[in-house]
Scaffold this active site. Structure first.
Site, mmCIF file in Angstrom:
data_model
loop_
_atom_site.group_PDB
_atom_site.id
_atom_site.type_symbol
_atom_site.label_atom_id
_atom_site.label_comp_id
_atom_site.label_asym_id
_atom_site.label_seq_id
_atom_site.Cartn_x
_atom_site.Cartn_y
_atom_site.Cartn_z
ATOM 1 N N MET A 1 -38.657 -72.263 -140.066
ATOM 2 C CA MET A 1 -38.470 -73.494 -139.322
ATOM 3 C C MET A 1 -39.601 -73.686 -138.346
ATOM 4 O O MET A 1 -39.926 -72.775 -137.602
ATOM 5 C CB MET A 1 -37.158 -73.421 -138.556
ATOM 6 C CG MET A 1 -36.985 -74.539 -137.557
ATOM 7 S SD MET A 1 -35.889 -74.088 -136.222
ATOM 8 C CE MET A 1 -37.108 -73.854 -134.954
ATOM 9 N N HIS B 1 -38.882 -68.514 -144.681
ATOM 10 C CA HIS B 1 -37.577 -69.023 -144.253
ATOM 11 C C HIS B 1 -36.528 -68.949 -145.364
ATOM 12 O O HIS B 1 -35.728 -69.868 -145.525
ATOM 13 C CB HIS B 1 -37.706 -70.469 -143.759
ATOM 14 C CG HIS B 1 -38.493 -70.594 -142.482
ATOM 15 N ND1 HIS B 1 -37.965 -70.266 -141.252
ATOM 16 C CD2 HIS B 1 -39.768 -71.008 -142.255
ATOM 17 C CE1 HIS B 1 -38.885 -70.477 -140.317
ATOM 18 N NE2 HIS B 1 -39.985 -70.913 -140.894
ATOM 19 N N ASP C 1 -43.910 -73.818 -144.272
ATOM 20 C CA ASP C 1 -44.427 -73.481 -142.939
ATOM 21 C C ASP C 1 -44.208 -72.011 -142.611
ATOM 22 O O ASP C 1 -43.388 -71.332 -143.224
ATOM 23 C CB ASP C 1 -43.697 -74.329 -141.896
ATOM 24 C CG ASP C 1 -42.203 -74.043 -141.903
ATOM 25 O OD1 ASP C 1 -41.700 -73.440 -140.943
ATOM 26 O OD2 ASP C 1 -41.532 -74.402 -142.904
ATOM 27 N N GLU C 2 -44.954 -71.557 -141.604
ATOM 28 C CA GLU C 2 -44.752 -70.246 -140.972
ATOM 29 C C GLU C 2 -44.573 -69.114 -141.990
ATOM 30 O O GLU C 2 -43.617 -68.340 -141.925
ATOM 31 C CB GLU C 2 -43.535 -70.297 -140.028
ATOM 32 C CG GLU C 2 -43.730 -71.270 -138.878
ATOM 33 C CD GLU C 2 -42.530 -71.314 -137.922
ATOM 34 O OE1 GLU C 2 -42.757 -71.481 -136.717
ATOM 35 O OE2 GLU C 2 -41.388 -71.201 -138.379
ATOM 36 N N VAL C 3 -45.496 -69.032 -142.937
ATOM 37 C CA VAL C 3 -45.397 -68.017 -143.983
ATOM 38 C C VAL C 3 -46.169 -66.765 -143.569
ATOM 39 O O VAL C 3 -47.397 -66.779 -143.496
ATOM 40 C CB VAL C 3 -45.927 -68.563 -145.335
ATOM 41 C CG1 VAL C 3 -45.843 -67.482 -146.404
ATOM 42 C CG2 VAL C 3 -45.127 -69.794 -145.754
#
Length: 558
Positions: free
Chosen positions: A1, A295, A348-350
């Site tokens: 997220m 996520h 996102d945010e991997v």
């Protein structure tokens, strides 16, 4: 997220600091409350500025007069569809009945025999019988409210629109014009005659709802959708699944929802269809999100093979065809639920550490001559291919564009959240963009005041008209770490309404008719309208969003 967590300051400061801080803070609060309570013993009457137009969001063009019209409690609908043919519209007819209940909430006395009302019918003319709801559907409408007299044979209210969804927006505006007079116990429309021509500034006006961090019952989701229609928002971005829980039923892979918190905190296929249908009747699309490859830890509760290893669970295992089979199965099942053309694939945010430290994934990377960043690109593009094969347009968070812009499918919609100028860069590269700058439009950031939400500008730094047209719009994001059924609506409203006017109303119109002071008065009025309609919207001006009032006072000054 896409959400930046706050550091726990107790890790860095001694406990004695907190004792003194709490002591002085308590004294300050006590003094403040005490001062307010002394002040509040004096009666304070609030006068509304009658020169302001209390419509939210503000229409594109409108004129008003000085008449006050009475509205018949037996108000009827006269619907004409498809440019003149008869026949009904379930969307319009159900909306009319909903708004009648709102307008006549006080149970106005029923008309006595021979009693005259200025407005006794609403004429709705819709020029198309197509009620398909997709991105860019025509939501424009014109609204005329007049008193019948010897010079006017029209009388009453007429709404004209090119689609049933334009008619819905016109009914919302009409409902805001209707006010109950407690003295005569009659609903009235002030400042008539009204002539309103209105259309949205942006096609995409969204609200993200996160049901992974906390499960939200269907009834709460419906209440939020209903409240969105009051502010003319038109996309619910349903962030159903994340690393913490997987509450959605997927028939092709029935163990996936073992990742739900409990067996009672789940959504069946029928639940999801019910939400989509409920939203459609209010002119609201539902865009689902399956955030991959990061996520997604919760997926492994039902299918552990999706994890790189039992001790390294995220991102999803890029080395297995099985991973993409599961994604394809999820998307095939979801395509039967979600007809909206946009589908959000996250991205996102991997953090690729699991890929480079898990032996079999590391070996796969070497065999394919890939770095971890290459594998991230490979995963995102493969997920895009799957979504496109199901006739979806993929939406991805901005990290995908920031890392490999030239590789993304040209149909990709870039969702900006992190860096201010991403939409400008994306549209300059020919991509479409959705704007959700976290500094302004992340509703879980409780210290962002309404003015910053209101004056945030999705087209900032984008000068050419052709590039501006690639900005679909924007959305406010209600991430759910600290929001559940007890406080989610107070956190959404009224700040989401500030963004809703930015997305609906022409910028020049709001600038010419608004100062910060008048915008505040209008927003406070809309917040009270929400509470009258049963929406637990929080006070507008408290330093932290969703805080209750600090003392006695009128709804219209909080």
């Amino acid at each position: 997220m896409p959400s930046i967590s706050t550091l726990n300051s107790s890790q860095f400061l001694p406990k004695t600091f907190f004792f003194f801080f709490f002591f002085f803070f308590s004294i300050s609060i006590f003094s403040l409350v005490n001062a307010r309570s002394i002040k509040s013993t004096h009666h304070h009457s609030v006068e509304l500025d009658e020169s302001l137009t209390y419509l939210w969001p503000l229409p594109a063009q409108f004129t008003s007069g000085n008449d006050t019209l009475t509205v018949d409690p037996n108000l009827t609908l006269d619907f004409t569809g498809n440019g003149g043919s008869g026949g009904g519209s379930a969307v319009v007819e159900e909306a009319f009945e909903r708004y009648k209940k709102i307008i006549f909430k006080h149970g106005s006395k029923l008309a006595k025999s021979g009693e005259y009302f200025d407005v006794n019918r609403v004429t709705v003319i819709v020029h198309s019988d197509n009620d398909e709801l997709q991105l860019g559907v025509d939501e424009s409408y014109s609204l005329l409210v007049t008193k019948s007299n010897e010079r006017s044979i029209i009388g009453g209210v007429s709404i004209e629109a090119n689609s049933v969804y334009g008619a819905l927006r016109g009914l919302e505006t009409l409902s805001q014009l209707c006010k109950f007079d407690y003295g005569v116990k009659t609903v009235q429309i002030h400042k008539a005659p009204w002539f309103i021509q209105d259309k949205p500034r942006f096609a995409y006006r969204g609200l993200l709802l996160d049901t992974s961090r906390h499960y939200l019952p269907i009834e709460i989701i419906k209440q939020i959708i209903e409240s969105m229609s009051y502010a003319k928002l038109n996309v619910l971005h349903w962030h159903i699944i994340d690393e913490e829980s997987f509450p959605l039923e997927v028939p092709s892979y029935p163990n996936l929802w073992k990742g739900a918190y409990t067996k009672w905190e789940r959504y069946t296929v029928e639940d999801a269809i019910e939400i989509v249908d409920f939203a459609k009747m209010r002119g609201i699309n539902v865009m689902a999100e399956v955030d991959v490859p990061g996520h997604a830890e919760s997926w492994g509760a039902g299918y552990p093979d999706l994890w790189p290893s039992p001790s390294c669970k995220e991102p999803l295992d890029v080395s297995k065809n099985y991973t993409f089979d599961v994604i394809s199965g999820i998307l095939a099942d979801m395509r039967k639920i979600f007809p909206f053309e946009l589908f959000h694939l996250g991205g996102d945010e991997v953090n690729t550490t699991c890929w480079t430290t898990t032996p079999h994934v590391k070996q796969w990377l070497q065999d394919h001559n890939m770095t971890a960043k290459d594998a991230y690109q490979y995963f995102v593009l493969k997920a895009q291919e799957i979504a496109i094969s199901h006739n979806w347009t993929p939406v991805n968070w901005e990290e995908t564009f920031n890392n490999f812009p030239s590789k993304l499918n040209p149909r990709t919609v870039v969702h900006n959240w992190l860096v201010g100028d991403v939409c400008a860069k994306a549209v300059a590269s020919g991509f479409r963009c959705i704007w959700s700058n976290q500094g302004y439009w992340y509703l879980d950031h409780l210290d962002v005041p309404w003015e910053e939400v209101y004056y945030a500008e999705p087209l900032e730094g984008i000068k050419s008209i052709s590039e501006q047209n690639l900005v679909l719009g924007g959305e406010v994001c209600m991430w759910g770490e600290t929001a559940d059924a007890s406080d989610v609506q107070q956190t959404i409203w009224p700040r989401a309404a500030a963004a809703a006017e930015r997305l609906w109303s022409d910028k020049e119109t709001t600038s010419s008719r608004n100062t910060t002071s008048t915008a505040l008065q209008r927003l406070e009025y809309f917040r009270c309208l929400l509470t009258r309609r049963g929406v637990p919207a929080a006070p507008v001006t408290n330093f932290y969003a969703r805080r209750p009032p600090l003392g006695p006072g009128s709804c219209y000054e909080q």
